[in-house]
Scaffold this motif. Structure first.
Motif, PDB file in Angstrom:
ATOM      1  N   GLU A   1      62.924  45.025  61.651  1.00 23.83           N
ATOM      2  CA  GLU A   1      63.451  46.247  62.253  1.00 23.83           C
ATOM      3  C   GLU A   1      64.510  45.942  63.295  1.00 23.83           C
ATOM      4  OE1 GLU A   1      61.773  50.006  64.824  1.00 23.83           O
ATOM      5  OE2 GLU A   1      60.454  49.044  63.361  1.00 23.83           O
ATOM      6  N   GLU A   2      64.369  44.751  63.944  1.00 24.90           N
ATOM      7  CA  GLU A   2      65.317  44.392  64.994  1.00 24.90           C
ATOM      8  C   GLU A   2      66.698  44.109  64.416  1.00 24.90           C
ATOM      9  OE1 GLU A   2      64.887  44.535  68.197  1.00 24.90           O
ATOM     10  OE2 GLU A   2      62.858  45.271  67.885  1.00 24.90           O
ATOM     11  N   THR A   3      66.741  43.550  63.192  1.00 24.17           N
ATOM     12  CA  THR A   3      68.031  43.169  62.602  1.00 24.17           C
ATOM     13  C   THR A   3      68.558  44.212  61.628  1.00 24.17           C
ATOM     14  OG1 THR A   3      66.881  41.928  60.881  1.00 24.17           O
ATOM     15  CG2 THR A   3      67.524  40.728  62.854  1.00 24.17           C
ATOM     16  N   GLU A   4      67.697  45.141  61.137  1.00 25.20           N
ATOM     17  CA  GLU A   4      68.151  46.157  60.197  1.00 25.20           C
ATOM     18  C   GLU A   4      69.120  47.112  60.885  1.00 25.20           C
ATOM     19  OE1 GLU A   4      66.287  49.584  57.234  1.00 25.20           O
ATOM     20  OE2 GLU A   4      64.973  48.244  58.387  1.00 25.20           O
ATOM     21  N   LYS A   5      70.229  47.397  60.199  1.00 25.71           N
ATOM     22  CA  LYS A   5      71.278  48.219  60.796  1.00 25.71           C
ATOM     23  C   LYS A   5      71.418  49.545  60.057  1.00 25.71           C
ATOM     24  CE  LYS A   5      73.433  45.414  63.858  1.00 25.71           C
ATOM     25  NZ  LYS A   5      73.862  45.786  65.224  1.00 25.71           N
TER      26      LYS A   5
ATOM     27  N   SER B   1      71.077  49.454  65.478  1.00 25.19           N
ATOM     28  CA  SER B   1      69.808  49.012  64.895  1.00 25.19           C
ATOM     29  C   SER B   1      68.991  50.222  64.465  1.00 25.19           C
ATOM     30  CB  SER B   1      69.019  48.200  65.912  1.00 25.19           C
ATOM     31  OG  SER B   1      68.638  49.029  66.999  1.00 25.19           O
ATOM     32  N   GLN B   2      67.984  49.970  63.638  1.00 31.44           N
ATOM     33  CA  GLN B   2      67.124  51.048  63.169  1.00 31.44           C
ATOM     34  C   GLN B   2      66.435  51.756  64.326  1.00 31.44           C
ATOM     35  OE1 GLN B   2      66.504  52.214  59.839  1.00 31.44           O
ATOM     36  NE2 GLN B   2      65.633  53.857  61.083  1.00 31.44           N
ATOM     37  N   SER B   3      65.989  50.997  65.302  1.00 29.01           N
ATOM     38  CA  SER B   3      65.286  51.598  66.440  1.00 29.01           C
ATOM     39  C   SER B   3      66.218  52.491  67.253  1.00 29.01           C
ATOM     40  CB  SER B   3      64.679  50.511  67.329  1.00 29.01           C
ATOM     41  OG  SER B   3      65.689  49.638  67.812  1.00 29.01           O
TER      42      SER B   3
END
Length: 335
Positions: A3-7, A12-14
C-alpha cells in the motif's frame, strides 16, 4: 505491491483515500447548498402545473422565469442553475434526500416519474456497488453515460457524436476502410449500403464500371438473366446511337450502307453457325447420361429462349421488322 508503494496518479493509495474522504465532505456540502438554493427558489416560486404535471426545466411560465432570473442574478448564479436546483428540490422532499449521494445524481434520478419508485431507487445503489455514480444513475433512467461500458452504450455514444451529417459521413468512411470492420457487416447490409451510396447516377456508373472490370464479378453478374439482358440492351442502344451519329454526320455514310448490310448478314450467319457448331460438340456428350429434374428444366428453358430467338430471326429476315414483342422480351429476360 504494498500500500505504501501503490500509486493512484501521483499520490499513494493512502493519500488518495484521504483525498476521497475530504472531497466527499465537500460534495456533501455542495449537495446541501444546492438543495438550499432549490428550496428557497421553491419558496419564492412554488411549482405550478403544466399539462397535468409539474413544469420541468424549460417549461416554466413566463412570469416564473422572470422571477427566477431575478433571483439568479441577485445571488450571482446562472438562471439554469437556479431553475435546475428548484426542480430537483421539488422532486426530493427532505425526508427522501440521501446523504452521501451527490446533487447531480438526485437530479438525474428525479426524472423517474413514479414517486414510490423514485424514492425506493435512490435508497438502493445498483447491484455490485455501494454508492450511486453519475453513470449508474444515467443508466437507470435510460440516458447516455459518460463512460460507455456495454456494446450498446458505445454504439449510442457514437451515434450521439455523429449526429452532424459531415461527421457521420467521415466516421462511416473511416470505419469501412478497416477490413476487420467491413468483414463483420452482413452481406445483405453491405449490398444495401452500396445501393444507398450509388443512388447518384455518376457514382453508380463509376462503381459498376470498376466492379465489372473484375472478371469474377463480371462473370457472376452476367449469370443473372435480367442483368445480362440489360447489359445487352445497353450495348445495342450504344451501338444504335453511335451508328445514328455516324450516319447523320459522316459524309461517307451513304457509300458504306451497302457494306453494313453485308456485314450484318455475315454476323448473323456466323452466329447461327457458331450455335450449330457448339451444339454439335456438346450434345453428343449427353449420351448415356441422365440429367436431373433441375438440369432438364434449365435446358428446356434455354431451348425455349433459343427457339423464340430463331423465330425472331426468321421474322426479321422475312419482313425487316426487328422489334421484339413483349412476350419474347420477358422470355429473354428470364421472367
Amino acid at each position: 505491491m504494498s500500500e505504501e508503494t501503490e500509486k493512484v496518479g501521483s499520490v499513494s493509495q493512502s493519500r488518495y483515500d484521504e483525498i476521497v474522504a475530504e472531497l466527499r465532505q465537500v460534495v456533501e456540502q455542495q449537495t446541501r447548498g444546492s438543495f438550499t438554493i432549490g428550496d428557497r427558489a421553491l419558496e419564492v416560486e412554488p411549482m405550478r402545473g403544466w399539462g397535468g404535471q409539474h413544469a420541468a426545466p424549460g417549461q416554466e411560465l413566463f412570469t416564473v422565469r422572470e422571477t427566477l432570473f431575478r433571483l439568479a442574478e441577485d445571488i450571482g448564479l446562472a438562471y439554469k442553475t437556479v431553475e435546475s436546483a428548484r426542480w430537483t428540490a421539488s422532486r426530493w422532499p427532505r425526508e427522501h434526500r440521501q446523504a452521501g449521494v451527490s446533487f447531480r445524481v438526485h437530479r438525474i434520478l428525479g426524472q423517474i416519474e413514479n414517486e414510490d419508485e423514485r424514492f425506493a431507487t435512490i435508497a438502493k445503489p445498483p447491484a455490485g456497488g455501494t454508492r450511486w455514480t453519475v453513470d449508474e444513475a444515467n443508466r437507470r433512467v435510460g440516458r447516455q453515460v459518460e463512460r460507455p461500458a456495454s456494446p450498446q452504450e458505445k454504439i449510442t455514444a457514437i451515434h450521439s457524436l455523429a449526429r452532424d451529417e459531415e461527421v457521420a459521413a467521415t466516421v462511416t468512411t473511416d470505419f469501412l476502410k478497416r477490413p476487420t470492420v467491413a468483414a463483420k457487416v452482413p452481406a445483405a447490409e453491405k449490398a444495401r449500403v452500396v445501393e444507398e451510396f450509388t443512388r447518384d447516377e455518376a457514382v453508380a456508373t463509376t462503381a459498376a464500371t470498376n466492379l465489372l472490370r473484375r472478371p469474377d464479378v463480371a462473370f457472376r453478374a452476367m449469370s443473372d438473366d435480367t442483368a445480362r439482358f440489360h447489359v445487352n440492351q445497353a450495348q445495342n442502344e450504344r451501338s444504335r446511337q453511335a451508328r445514328e451519329h455516324f450516319e447523320d454526320t459522316s459524309p461517307v455514310a451513304p457509300a458504306i450502307r451497302h457494306i453494313d448490310r453485308t456485314v450484318e448478314f455475315l454476323d448473323l450467319v456466323t452466329a447461327c453457325h457458331s450455335f450449330v457448331a457448339a451444339a454439335g460438340r456438346t450434345v453428343p456428350g449427353l449420351r448415356d447420361r441422365t440429367l436431373s429434374d433441375d438440369e432438364r428444366t434449365i435446358v428446356h428453358q434455354n431451348v425455349a429462349k433459343v427457339r423464340a430467338t430463331l423465330d425472331w430471326i426468321e421474322t426479321a429476315v422475312d419482313t425487316g421488322k426487328v422489334d421484339m414483342d413483349d412476350e419474347l422480351a420477358r422470355l429473354l429476360k428470364g421472367e
